[in-house]
Each structure stands twice: as C-alpha cells, then as structure tokens.
Design an enzyme around this catalytic site. Sequence first.
Site, short mmCIF file in Angstrom:
data_model
loop_
_atom_site.label_atom_id
_atom_site.label_comp_id
_atom_site.label_asym_id
_atom_site.label_seq_id
_atom_site.Cartn_x
_atom_site.Cartn_y
_atom_site.Cartn_z
N THR A 131 0.87 -1.17 0.00
CA THR A 131 0.00 0.00 0.00
C THR A 131 0.91 1.23 0.00
O THR A 131 1.66 1.44 0.96
CB THR A 131 -0.90 0.03 1.25
OG1 THR A 131 -1.66 -1.17 1.29
CG2 THR A 131 -1.84 1.22 1.20
N LYS A 191 -7.98 1.46 -3.19
CA LYS A 191 -7.68 1.04 -1.80
C LYS A 191 -7.86 2.20 -0.82
O LYS A 191 -8.50 2.06 0.22
CB LYS A 191 -6.25 0.51 -1.75
CG LYS A 191 -5.65 0.41 -0.37
CD LYS A 191 -5.61 -0.98 0.18
CE LYS A 191 -5.18 -0.95 1.63
NZ LYS A 191 -5.20 -2.23 2.27
N LYS A 230 -1.97 5.04 8.50
CA LYS A 230 -1.13 5.09 7.29
C LYS A 230 -2.00 5.30 6.05
O LYS A 230 -1.73 6.17 5.21
CB LYS A 230 -0.33 3.78 7.15
CG LYS A 230 0.40 3.68 5.82
CD LYS A 230 1.01 2.32 5.54
CE LYS A 230 1.52 2.30 4.09
NZ LYS A 230 2.13 1.03 3.70
P1 NAD Z 1 6.03 -5.61 7.38
O1 NAD Z 1 6.71 -4.44 7.96
O2 NAD Z 1 5.73 -6.81 8.24
O3 NAD Z 1 6.85 -6.15 6.09
C1 NAD Z 1 7.59 -5.33 5.22
C2 NAD Z 1 8.91 -6.04 4.97
O4 NAD Z 1 9.68 -5.29 4.03
C3 NAD Z 1 9.77 -6.18 6.22
O5 NAD Z 1 10.07 -7.55 6.47
C4 NAD Z 1 11.04 -5.37 5.90
O6 NAD Z 1 12.23 -5.93 6.45
C5 NAD Z 1 11.04 -5.44 4.39
N1 NAD Z 1 11.84 -4.40 3.76
C6 NAD Z 1 11.93 -3.08 4.09
N2 NAD Z 1 12.77 -2.44 3.25
C7 NAD Z 1 13.22 -3.38 2.37
C8 NAD Z 1 14.10 -3.33 1.26
N3 NAD Z 1 14.69 -2.19 0.88
N4 NAD Z 1 14.33 -4.48 0.59
C9 NAD Z 1 13.73 -5.65 0.95
N5 NAD Z 1 12.88 -5.75 2.00
C10 NAD Z 1 12.63 -4.63 2.69
O7 NAD Z 1 4.67 -5.04 6.73
P2 NAD Z 1 3.40 -5.89 6.25
O8 NAD Z 1 2.37 -5.90 7.33
O9 NAD Z 1 3.85 -7.17 5.64
O10 NAD Z 1 2.82 -4.91 5.13
C11 NAD Z 1 3.39 -4.83 3.85
C12 NAD Z 1 2.55 -3.91 3.00
O11 NAD Z 1 1.20 -4.42 2.94
C13 NAD Z 1 2.44 -2.48 3.56
O12 NAD Z 1 2.48 -1.58 2.47
C14 NAD Z 1 1.09 -2.48 4.26
O13 NAD Z 1 0.51 -1.19 4.31
C15 NAD Z 1 0.30 -3.40 3.37
N6 NAD Z 1 -0.83 -4.05 4.04
C16 NAD Z 1 -0.67 -4.63 5.27
C17 NAD Z 1 -1.76 -5.24 5.88
C18 NAD Z 1 -1.63 -5.89 7.23
O14 NAD Z 1 -2.65 -6.25 7.82
N7 NAD Z 1 -0.41 -6.09 7.75
C19 NAD Z 1 -3.02 -5.26 5.24
C20 NAD Z 1 -3.13 -4.71 3.96
C21 NAD Z 1 -2.03 -4.10 3.38
#
Ligand code: NAD
Length: 290
Positions: free
Chosen positions: A87, A162, A237
């Site tokens: 997102t 979204k 966010k």
């Molecule tokens: P998270 O923080 O658990 O995962 C993100 C991952 O990206 C982390 O493991 C981090 O180490 C990695 N990362 C950061 N910088 C990096 C880079 N330069 N190279 C490689 N990896 C890198 O977050 P999440 O909950 O998995 O969410 C991911 C996305 O999905 C976000 O944009 C969030 O808004 C969206 N989202 C999350 C949810 C939810 O319920 N968690 C629901 C819908 C959408």
Amino acid sequence: MKIGFIGLGNMGAPMAANLVAAGHTVTGFDTAAPCPDGVSSAASAADAAANADVVITMLPNGAILRSVAADIHPTMRAGAVHLDCSTVDVDSARTVAEAARAAGLDAVDAPVSGGIGGAAGGTLTFMAGGSTAAFEACVPLFDIMGQKAVHCGDAGAGQAAKICNNMILAITMIGTCEAFALADKLGLDRSKMFDVVSTSSGYSWTMNAYCPAPGVGPQSPADNDYKPGFAADLMLKDLRLSQQAAEGADADTPLGAAATELYRSFVEDEDGAGRDFSAMLPRFSARSRG
Ligand code: NAD
C-alpha cells in the site's frame, strides 16, 4: 512461473509461501525477515528479480518501493512484470509503473485487503491498476494468493481504490463508535442498538460485520480485547495516503481529514498504537464532550 518476492514481512511471507505450495519457484529477498520454507534466499533484491517472470514487492511505503524498483528494474528480463502489492501513495505507484515501462517491463499496482489472515489463508482481495495484458499475466497468482482481483484501471488505479475504500471504512467506523458511545450515555442497551441499526438505514460493514462493541453482533476484534484485526496504526497510514492524494488532486475531503486527525491522536498521543481500529469505541466511551 519463476517468481521473485521482495519484502517477506507479515504479509509477504505467507503470500510467498502460498505461491510455493502451489508449485511456483520463488526466490526471495528481505533486508531483515527470513525467507519462509521453500523460498530460496537471494543475496539482494536485484538477484531475486533476475530471470523472474514476475517480481512481487510487498514493502512498507512508497519511498522504499521506489528505491527497490530502481535496483530491480535493470536486472529484470524484458517483458517481465513488476507486481507491487504494497500500500503506497498513488504518485509512487505511477512513477514506478512509468520506470518499468521505460525499462521494457510491465507493471501492476495491486494493493490488498484482507490482512494477515487473508494473506495466510490465500483469501486476499487485490485492487489492480495497469495494462490489461499485465493484469491478465498476474491473474494466476491472484487466484493463489487471493479470492478476488478487480482490474480498476491504469497505473495507480489499484492504490486509488484502496485508499478511497479505507477512507470510507475509517469514517463509518468512527460514526458507528460515536453512535454507540452516545447510545450508552442515553441508557440504550448495546444489543438493542445493534438490532435496530444493523437492520435500519444506519447499517454498514462496521456495524454489521465488524461491530466495535464487545459481545454484540458477530465475532470481531472487540471480542478479543481489541487485538488487531486491522491495527489503528495501519488505518492511520492509509488515511494519510488518502489525504496526500486528496491534496494532489484538489479533492475536498473534510470527513477524511477529520478521521485522519482522530486516528493520528489515537495512535500518537493516546493508547491506540497496536490496538484494532475499532478501539475507537472505548476511546469515545471514556471521554466527555469537552
Ligand atoms: P512488514 O513491515 O511486516 O513487512 C515489510 C517487509 O519489508 C519487512 O520484512 C522489511 O524488512 C522489508 N523491507 C523493508 N525495506 C526493504 C528493502 N529495501 N528491501 C527488501 N525488503 C525490505 O509489513 P506488512 O504488514 O507485511 O505490510 C506490507 C505492505 O502491505 C504495507 O504496504 C502495508 O501497508 C500493506 N498491508 C498490510 C496489511 C496488514 O494487515 N499487515 C493489510 C493490507 C495491506
């Protein structure tokens, strides 16, 4: 398919695991998180992306997405698809899609709803923007990771859908919580309030499917001490992204702005961080008008 998967956090890891379970070859990279079982670990994002048919990114924000895109586009093979499921702001989605096109690649922005449970269960909903050909190339992957994918339009349309959806969700949740808090102070029983509103013109998903009052309506995070669910922090966010987009597009969104400020103070100044976004109800209940 050969799939590169970059960003193996709470959402990315189970999504990648489902692709492996369905028989795809997945090479992953994350700066901090380990690769789930069956995903081979690459030394860099560029290595994970090289030779893949589709590279999926699932990253925290638009700035990180832009920087990862700059690393991976040069190593991706011509005609491959960059499928971003993070997102992020609409501008970043469009910029990354343009960069992909310039590098001879295709791009789809496909943020998800359904949360960690949906990622683990393969029941996410994808809202996608990009060309029809690129969307169709991703459909077999959407079918594994999710239960529904909507092609919303060109680059950025998935992110737009979204944030508009989640702006409505925040506003209706706040409205539902305000009304419960008022009903409490008027001496109205919460279950009577639910019985009336859930079958009257005030009904909504937040009342009928995700009721913020414990013990009332279907099971929801309210029945689990407001453990998320969908955390207030993540709602904040998405609301900020909606306001950033509204400013860029000169759209008047007064309730979206008010919802953003309420979730900001809940998460940053009060005890809302790490709680479900429906914990607005105990917040309102504990307050008085002044
Ligand atoms: P998270 O923080 O658990 O995962 C993100 C991952 O990206 C982390 O493991 C981090 O180490 C990695 N990362 C950061 N910088 C990096 C880079 N330069 N190279 C490689 N990896 C890198 O977050 P999440 O909950 O998995 O969410 C991911 C996305 O999905 C976000 O944009 C969030 O808004 C969206 N989202 C999350 C949810 C939810 O319920 N968690 C629901 C819908 C959408």
